[in-house]
Design an enzyme around this catalytic site. Structure first.
Site, PDB file in Angstrom:
ATOM      1  N   TYR A  97       9.396 -23.182  22.911  1.00 40.45           N
ATOM      2  CA  TYR A  97       8.516 -23.518  24.037  1.00 40.45           C
ATOM      3  C   TYR A  97       8.003 -22.294  24.776  1.00 40.45           C
ATOM      4  CZ  TYR A  97      12.352 -22.788  27.399  1.00 40.45           C
ATOM      5  OH  TYR A  97      13.351 -22.247  28.172  1.00 40.45           O
TER       6      TYR A  97
ATOM      7  N   LYS B  43       6.949 -13.547  29.385  1.00 41.19           N
ATOM      8  CA  LYS B  43       7.207 -14.806  28.681  1.00 41.19           C
ATOM      9  C   LYS B  43       6.199 -15.844  29.152  1.00 41.19           C
ATOM     10  CE  LYS B  43      11.038 -17.947  27.572  1.00 41.19           C
ATOM     11  NZ  LYS B  43      12.475 -18.186  27.755  1.00 41.19           N
TER      12      LYS B  43
ATOM     13  N   ILE C 186       6.251 -17.957  24.273  1.00 34.73           N
ATOM     14  CA  ILE C 186       5.882 -16.760  23.515  1.00 34.73           C
ATOM     15  C   ILE C 186       6.170 -15.556  24.407  1.00 34.73           C
ATOM     16  CG2 ILE C 186       3.965 -15.484  22.472  1.00 34.73           C
ATOM     17  CD1 ILE C 186       2.663 -18.212  21.905  1.00 34.73           C
TER      18      ILE C 186
ATOM     19  N   ASP D 260      24.495 -22.958  25.108  1.00 31.02           N
ATOM     20  CA  ASP D 260      23.708 -22.624  23.916  1.00 31.02           C
ATOM     21  C   ASP D 260      23.873 -21.151  23.544  1.00 31.02           C
ATOM     22  OD1 ASP D 260      22.027 -23.110  21.777  1.00 31.02           O
ATOM     23  OD2 ASP D 260      20.178 -22.862  22.934  1.00 31.02           O
TER      24      ASP D 260
END
Length: 415
Positions: A77, A95, A79, A190
């Site tokens: 979601y 970002k 780049i 995560d």
């Protein structure tokens, strides 16, 4: 009119034509130059960055204080481009996030934004600035300006064998960041090598807080798994076995998987699916004993464990052992020997029962990390307010427009 006069007139006419052509060419060149300058200005304004591997252009609508260099990362979601902040000449990462197509992306972005603003820690990626939209109507994308980190642990593991010193330092920094996060009542959920960013000084910073949650009470864990898409290979067994309560031990398990991967050069539990993942874990850790078995609250999960063949535990010293005649180095990524203290810490990080797993504080005190451990330089963080994740509790009622408003409010607040 004589011939000489005729020739003279012809020459004058030709000279006029040549002058007109030259003027026309000069005008055309000037026009082309203007168009090129305009295109360059537009590119600068949009800060268009193009990957070397792809002809496509990605527009970055950021302040002209930034000169975009190249795309350095691309996720589900967002780049990330490297850039130079012109006034300071500092290299940064920008970002770009476009979350407004799916509510899940909005939620991930909101979590990340709030948490990165909350933490101020050497081993957690920070936000240097946020590109604020002109108004709500023009708010279609989010730009976070962050520290630029050259690579991540996933890339490093794939390209080189790490020395024992490097492994110690990377695990120490990861645990140091986790101490701050857990003290703030935050679970990352995560952790994996690609979420551990590195620079040329070997400084490590944890990133990607899109799946993070507060360390909640049991009833608040309802729906905890609904969006759980963390990489399976680093997931603690209690997540797959739907324990009633999730604790800081889930992050500790991930650290164990990362340590094992640094030691061997490859993932320890590369499960193909949910069932295979559990089986790979049990092949190494062995079938849970009765106490650990009954610690699994889900009857269905217990029955599944019971249906599997019995496995005997394999000590990590045996799993990672090299044969003395050098016929095999497959489990150690070509490493000729492994520090026994690293294996001892690994045994304590990768324990099936989360209640028996080593804590972050105790892991920091482990002899393997004694070169770096300094209790006076391992800061904790302020606890997040009780209402910090309220939007998560109401997420089923919130529309994308509601989430967009929450994100806009968060972005417009001072850092």
């Amino acid at each position: 009119m004589n011939i000489d006069q005729h020739h003279q007139l012809q020459q004058q006419h030709q000279q006029q034509m040549l002058q007109q052509q030259a003027q026309a060419q000069a005008q055309a060149q000037a026009q082309a130059q203007q168009q090129q300058q305009a295109a360059a200005a537009a590119a600068a304004a949009n800060a268009a960055a193009t990957t070397s591997s792809s002809p496509r252009q990605v527009s970055f609508n950021v302040s002209d204080h930034y000169q975009i260099l190249e795309i350095v990362g691309e996720g589900a979601y967002g780049i990330v481009c490297s850039a130079i902040h012109k006034p300071s000449q500092q290299k940064v990462a920008i970002k770009k996030i476009e979350p407004f197509e799916r509510s899940m992306l909005c939620l991930r972005t909101l979590r990340e934004l709030k948490l990165l603003k909350h933490f101020n820690h050497e081993n957690i990626i920070s936000i240097l600035a946020i590109q604020r939209p002109i108004n709500y109507e023009s708010f279609n994308e989010i730009y976070l300006i962050q520290e630029l980190m050259e690579t991540d642990l996933h890339r490093v593991i794939r390209t080189q064998n790490l020395s024992d010193d490097h492994i110690q330092y990377f695990i120490y920094q990861t645990l140091r960041a986790l101490k701050a996060m857990h003290s703030a009542n935050v679970l990352h959920r995560d952790l994996k090598p690609s979420n551990l960013l590195l620079n040329s000084n070997c400084d490590l910073k944890i990133c990607d807080f899109g799946l993070a949650r507060s360390i909640a009470s049991q009833e608040d864990n309802y729906g905890f798994m609904t969006e759980y898409v963390a990489t399976r290979w680093y997931r603690a067994p209690e997540i797959m076995l739907t324990f009633q309560e999730y604790t800081t031990a889930i992050d500790v398990w991930s650290v164990g998987c990362i340590l094992a991967e640094m030691l061997s050069g490859r993932p320890l539990f590369p499960g193909r699916d949910y069932h295979n993942q559990l089986w790979l874990i049990m092949e190494v850790l062995g079938t849970p004993n009765m106490e650990d078995y009954y610690n699994i609250k889900s009857k269905r999960a217990r029955e599944y464990i019971r249906s599997l063949p019995f496995c005997k535990k394999i000590p990590f010293s045996e799993l990672f052992a090299n044969t003395n005649n050098n016929t095999s180095t497959s489990n150690t990524g070509g490493r000729t020997n492994i520090n026994p203290l690293a294996l001892d810490l690994l045994e304590k990080l990768l324990i099936f029962n989360p209640a028996k797993r080593i804590t972050v504080e105790d892991a920091l005190k482990h002899p393997y990390l004694q070169l770096y451990h300094d209790p006076n330089d391992e800061p904790i963080s302020d606890k997040i307010p009780e209402d910090f994740f309220d939007f998560d509790k109401m997420k089923d009622q919130l529309t994308i427009e509601d989430l967009k408003k929450l994100l806009y409010e968060e972005i417009m607040k001072p850092l």
